[in-house]
Design a protein around this motif. Sequence first.
Motif, mmCIF file in Angstrom:
data_model
loop_
_atom_site.group_PDB
_atom_site.id
_atom_site.type_symbol
_atom_site.label_atom_id
_atom_site.label_comp_id
_atom_site.label_asym_id
_atom_site.label_seq_id
_atom_site.Cartn_x
_atom_site.Cartn_y
_atom_site.Cartn_z
ATOM 1 N N UNK A 22 0.871 -1.304 -0.048
ATOM 2 C CA UNK A 22 0.076 0.028 -0.039
ATOM 3 C C UNK A 22 0.753 1.236 0.044
ATOM 4 N N UNK A 23 2.141 1.126 0.612
ATOM 5 C CA UNK A 23 3.097 2.246 0.838
ATOM 6 C C UNK A 23 4.362 1.774 0.407
ATOM 7 N N UNK A 24 4.583 1.643 -0.779
ATOM 8 C CA UNK A 24 5.897 1.227 -1.570
ATOM 9 C C UNK A 24 7.094 1.891 -0.775
ATOM 10 N N UNK A 25 7.006 3.206 -0.197
ATOM 11 C CA UNK A 25 8.093 4.090 0.359
ATOM 12 C C UNK A 25 8.492 3.873 1.610
ATOM 13 N N UNK A 26 7.950 3.185 2.248
ATOM 14 C CA UNK A 26 8.115 2.678 3.685
ATOM 15 C C UNK A 26 9.095 1.927 3.693
ATOM 16 N N UNK A 27 10.297 1.959 4.770
ATOM 17 C CA UNK A 27 11.179 1.177 4.914
ATOM 18 C C UNK A 27 11.210 0.511 6.309
ATOM 19 N N UNK A 28 11.784 -0.559 6.552
ATOM 20 C CA UNK A 28 11.551 -1.135 7.722
ATOM 21 C C UNK A 28 12.919 -1.521 8.217
ATOM 22 N N UNK A 29 13.128 -1.622 9.742
ATOM 23 C CA UNK A 29 14.207 -2.041 10.464
ATOM 24 C C UNK A 29 14.077 -2.968 11.428
ATOM 25 N N UNK A 30 14.825 -4.109 11.724
ATOM 26 C CA UNK A 30 14.770 -5.082 12.732
ATOM 27 C C UNK A 30 16.154 -5.018 13.606
ATOM 28 N N UNK A 31 15.907 -4.819 14.811
ATOM 29 C CA UNK A 31 17.089 -4.896 15.595
ATOM 30 C C UNK A 31 17.502 -6.285 16.175
ATOM 31 N N UNK A 32 18.587 -6.593 16.122
ATOM 32 C CA UNK A 32 19.210 -7.971 16.385
ATOM 33 C C UNK A 32 19.481 -8.045 17.734
ATOM 34 N N UNK A 33 18.929 -8.843 18.835
ATOM 35 C CA UNK A 33 19.257 -8.847 20.045
ATOM 36 C C UNK A 33 20.522 -9.586 20.175
ATOM 37 N N UNK A 34 21.261 -9.483 21.056
ATOM 38 C CA UNK A 34 22.698 -10.138 21.298
ATOM 39 C C UNK A 34 22.418 -11.647 21.496
ATOM 40 N N UNK A 35 21.213 -12.105 21.853
ATOM 41 C CA UNK A 35 20.900 -13.434 22.198
ATOM 42 C C UNK A 35 20.353 -14.147 20.994
ATOM 43 N N UNK A 36 20.425 -13.560 19.852
ATOM 44 C CA UNK A 36 19.920 -14.098 18.370
ATOM 45 C C UNK A 36 21.011 -14.235 17.418
ATOM 46 N N UNK A 37 20.927 -15.227 16.644
ATOM 47 C CA UNK A 37 21.803 -15.426 15.471
ATOM 48 C C UNK A 37 21.314 -14.741 14.044
ATOM 49 N N UNK A 38 22.008 -13.802 13.519
ATOM 50 C CA UNK A 38 21.771 -13.189 12.254
ATOM 51 C C UNK A 38 21.182 -14.335 11.242
ATOM 52 N N UNK A 39 21.532 -15.511 11.353
ATOM 53 C CA UNK A 39 21.445 -16.725 10.420
ATOM 54 C C UNK A 39 19.932 -17.132 10.480
ATOM 55 N N UNK A 40 19.300 -16.848 11.800
ATOM 56 C CA UNK A 40 17.971 -17.500 12.050
ATOM 57 C C UNK A 40 17.174 -16.217 11.475
ATOM 58 N N UNK A 41 17.531 -14.938 11.680
ATOM 59 C CA UNK A 41 16.709 -13.965 10.974
ATOM 60 C C UNK A 41 16.573 -13.870 9.570
ATOM 61 N N UNK A 42 17.962 -14.166 8.714
ATOM 62 C CA UNK A 42 17.934 -14.213 7.396
ATOM 63 C C UNK A 42 17.232 -15.452 6.890
ATOM 64 N N UNK A 43 17.051 -16.566 7.804
ATOM 65 C CA UNK A 43 16.325 -17.458 7.119
ATOM 66 C C UNK A 43 14.735 -16.973 7.053
ATOM 67 N N UNK A 44 14.159 -16.421 7.981
ATOM 68 C CA UNK A 44 12.829 -15.934 7.955
ATOM 69 C C UNK A 44 12.463 -14.832 7.068
#
Length: 283
Positions: A213-235
């Motif tokens: 609906x709003x193509x101009x919107x940008x999104x941010x995800x903060x990665x907690x120290x208890x999480x692995x980046x690979x788990x986020x990238x998979x999702x």
Amino acid sequence: MIVAGEASGEARAARLVEEAQRLDAALSFFGIGGPRMREAGVETLVDTRDMAVIGLFEVLRHYRFISGVLKRMRRLLAERRPDLLVLVDYSGFNLRLAPTAKELGIPVMYYISPQVWAWRRKRIYKIREVVDQMVVVFPFEASLYEQAGVPVRYVGHPLVDEVHSDLDRDGARCLFDLNPARPVVGLFPGSRRNELQRLLPPMLDAAERIHAARPEVQFLIPQASTLDRAEIDTLLAGRSLPVSVIENRFYDVTRACDAIVTASGTATLEVALMRVPLVVVYR
């Protein structure tokens, strides 16, 4: 010995250690913690990221591991005989460890109270039996414990002092290579692995609808120290979203956002203290 079993408690524990050592450089700490506590000089024998589970099925699935850690901490209390056991939040584990310290004559300080005022109020009587000093962060908690006969001290909420960013909104967006002129929505799924698995997919579904609906919107995800980046990238795989994942910059990420979708928990208060509009979700 100091025990913090999840990311929010680990951050509070690290600050506690830093302040304690500032007052007495001879103090040493060991126990359960993560990267922030290690930076503060704590000998972490078990990593917080391996302990951060929530919900009945997750606890059952990790029961053997957590039970083994509990036995190890009980054994270490007997072997190393610390002068004090400091428990930080994480009541399901910590209230099982405290009786061992009590039996051994080791004083127990509990920092950041279990939410006995919200659910399972009768835990306060168990706390009275095994905790020598309760240290609370909300003023109403002090009167609750005083009425139950638990030694208590109100110290104020640490987040009031901790929550800040040195950047303004445009500065934060430039730091993360975002367009300062376009809106930014934060997706904050929490600090536990099972929260990530349960909450990030529906957040991303919602983000895709917003983006359509709003193509101009940008999104941010903060990665907690208890999480692995690979788990986020998979999702994130297969999603066509303008989303950036930022590690260890929670408050700067918050500053960059116009609005945030956040898991219920400590992050809710942190975002509110920074006065960013938020939607609180949980599954």
